[in-house]
Scaffold this motif. Structure first.
Motif, PDB file in Angstrom:
ATOM      1  N   THR A 185      34.736  65.661 -15.928  1.00  0.00           N
ATOM      2  CA  THR A 185      35.706  66.057 -16.948  1.00  0.00           C
ATOM      3  C   THR A 185      35.054  66.155 -18.315  1.00  0.00           C
ATOM      4  O   THR A 185      35.323  67.092 -19.085  1.00  0.00           O
ATOM      5  CB  THR A 185      36.869  65.057 -16.998  1.00  0.00           C
ATOM      6  OG1 THR A 185      37.523  65.027 -15.722  1.00  0.00           O
ATOM      7  CG2 THR A 185      37.893  65.455 -18.061  1.00  0.00           C
ATOM      8  N   ASN A 215      34.847  69.413 -20.611  1.00  0.00           N
ATOM      9  CA  ASN A 215      35.377  69.384 -21.973  1.00  0.00           C
ATOM     10  C   ASN A 215      34.359  69.935 -22.963  1.00  0.00           C
ATOM     11  O   ASN A 215      34.698  70.690 -23.877  1.00  0.00           O
ATOM     12  CB  ASN A 215      35.762  67.957 -22.367  1.00  0.00           C
ATOM     13  CG  ASN A 215      37.201  67.630 -22.020  1.00  0.00           C
ATOM     14  OD1 ASN A 215      38.106  68.405 -22.310  1.00  0.00           O
ATOM     15  ND2 ASN A 215      37.423  66.483 -21.398  1.00  0.00           N
ATOM     16  N   GLN A 258      42.464  71.422 -23.403  1.00  0.00           N
ATOM     17  CA  GLN A 258      42.655  70.447 -22.337  1.00  0.00           C
ATOM     18  C   GLN A 258      41.884  70.858 -21.089  1.00  0.00           C
ATOM     19  O   GLN A 258      41.838  72.042 -20.738  1.00  0.00           O
ATOM     20  CB  GLN A 258      44.140  70.329 -21.963  1.00  0.00           C
ATOM     21  CG  GLN A 258      45.056  69.878 -23.069  1.00  0.00           C
ATOM     22  CD  GLN A 258      46.507  69.831 -22.607  1.00  0.00           C
ATOM     23  OE1 GLN A 258      46.791  69.872 -21.415  1.00  0.00           O
ATOM     24  NE2 GLN A 258      47.416  69.751 -23.554  1.00  0.00           N
TER      25      GLN A 258
END
Length: 291
Positions: free
Chosen positions: A209, A213, A235
């Protein structure tokens, strides 16, 4: 002058909603609005043309009524009308070629109403490289106070593995015009054959993640710098991209998705994520063609 906004008109509730949405968009851009009805009504040589004449009078009345209603709602808006005799998909693609945007009414579930029957709506999206917006007959699509789009966030689906400059250019420009928050969403899923190995470890998931990002932030950085006044929320989520977009955009003012331009006539022209959004979104959806 900004390129005109084109709206398809067929007399249904959905097309009325689309015309009002298009009128507000035209005012937002300082552009004229062009209302179009396309239908193949030419009678074969051996058949009397009376039926075609009736259709022409009906279409003329339809377009004039729509124009007059919008002029009453937006007296400052320049509005023109056009009736086209020909294959609807081809006609709309032709009109859209010189437009800033094409707006169509949609019942959802991939079926466009009136002369946008069956595969015609999808054929238009596949064939034109201009932005196409699909509008439902919902409360935020019909006329409302202040004659503006409702004050809601916009959502754009982003694939950080491939360039999508045209998609982001449209999304940031539209968000800037609306002075609303733009939410960029990238979703990822574990391969179906991973099983229950280390990839499901919370630490590994966190690393993935974080990496995504960083990739999303890098992709958005030049656009944030170009549009410093746009309130941006980026997001990264895990799960099916279409489901994540639908959930995130359930209350959005506009969902922006892309489709890759294919120069070959073979193969699908609308990706599975965009196809799912077109089927199930209750918010207006903008489809942006890009390389």
């Amino acid at each position: 002058m900004n390129q005109r906004i084109v709206a398809g008109i067929d007399g249904t509730t959905e097309s009325v909603a689309a015309s009002h949405w298009a009128a507000r968009e035209a005012l937002l851009r300082g552009a004229p609005l062009h209302l179009v009805h396309a239908e193949e009504w030419s009678a074969p040589p051996a058949i009397p043309a009376a039926g075609s004449d009736v259709r022409r009078r009906w279409t003329e009345a339809l377009l004039h009524e729509a124009r007059d209603e919008l002029r009453e709602e937006h007296p400052e808006l320049e509005i023109t009308t056009e009736s086209i005799d020909g294959r609807p998909a081809d006609s709309l693609v032709g009109v859209a070629a010189s437009a800033g945007m094409l707006v169509l009414g949609s019942r959802g579930l991939g079926t466009l109403t009136g002369f946008f029957l069956g595969s015609v709506g999808m054929a238009v999206i596949q064939a034109t490289e201009r932005p196409v917006v699909l509008v439902r007959a919902a409360a935020d699509a019909t006329p409302h106070i202040h004659a503006r789009h409702m004050d809601r966030d916009m959502v754009v689906g982003v694939d950080i593995s491939r360039p999508c400059d045209a998609l982001l250019a449209f999304a940031f420009d539209e968000a800037s015009r609306r002075a609303c928050t733009l939410r960029a969403l990238h979703s990822w899923m574990l391969p179906p054959l991973v099983g229950s190995g280390s990839a499901y470890n919370p630490e590994v998931n966190a690393e993935i993640t974080q990496s995504l990002n960083t990739g999303l932030d890098n992709m958005l950085k030049p656009w944030r710098e170009k549009y410093p006044t746009v309130d941006m929320d980026a997001q990264v989520t895990s799960g099916h991209a279409s489901q994540q977009l639908l959930e995130t955009g359930s209350e959005a003012g506009l969902i922006v998705v892309g489709r890759r331009i294919r120069r070959s006539s073979i193969g699908a022209h609308i990706g599975p994520i965009t196809h799912a959004i077109l089927h199930h979104s209750t918010a207006p959806v903008a489809v942006i063609a890009h390389e």
